[in-house]
Write an enzyme that holds these catalytic residues in place. Structure first.
Site: not given
Length: 153
Positions: A89, A112, A120-121, A147
């Site tokens: 953040y 979001n 946002c993950h 990912e």
């Protein structure tokens, strides 16, 4: 506004779209709409399927989201976080030239409306730990591992 669904390895996604673009991609929408599809929801489903199959790292869909100016600024920065990367953040606050706004960024991140597509993950705590996610921490962990991000248990 229309609404459709997409099954995934982390649960069923609800996709809502207007004639202008996607307005919601997530698990728990505030408002429900009549089932249907349009070009935006169809494209989103196709691209999300490719993402879950490991064939897509970026999304190219039109968005039609409602939010405050600050939230939209945060979401714009979020949309630039690359596949397989994680940031905090505080990093987003610095990108907005407001380094003391990490908590406000966290609140905007939590609102979001376009999960995965506006990733946002990929935002974690400054200590490297996973922070909240509307779909649950295990869904967030799965998405990050999908990912290639190694997450603590």
């Amino acid at each position: 506004m229309i609404e459709t669904t997409l099954a995934s390895p982390v649960g069923e996604w609800i996709i809502q779209a207007s004639d202008k673009g996607l307005s919601y991609v997530g698990f728990f929408p505030k408002t429900r709409y009549e089932y249907g599809e349009n070009q935006h929801s169809t494209m989103a489903k196709c691209q999300l399927r490719e993402y879950f199959a490991g064939k897509r790292k970026q999304f190219d869909v039109s968005l039609d989201v409602a939010g405050t100016d600050f939230q939209k600024q945060v979401w714009h920065v979020l949309a630039k976080v690359p596949f397989g990367a994680t940031y905090s953040y505080g990093w987003i606050a610095k990108q907005l030239a407001n380094p003391n706004a990490a908590r406000a960024v966290g609140a905007a991140n939590g609102k979001n409306p376009i999960s995965i597509i506006v990733p946002c993950h990929r935002i974690i705590g400054t200590n490297g730990k996973l922070t909240g996610y509307a779909g649950g921490i295990e869904a967030k962990r799965w998405l990050l591992q999908h990912e290639g991000v190694i997450c603590e248990k």
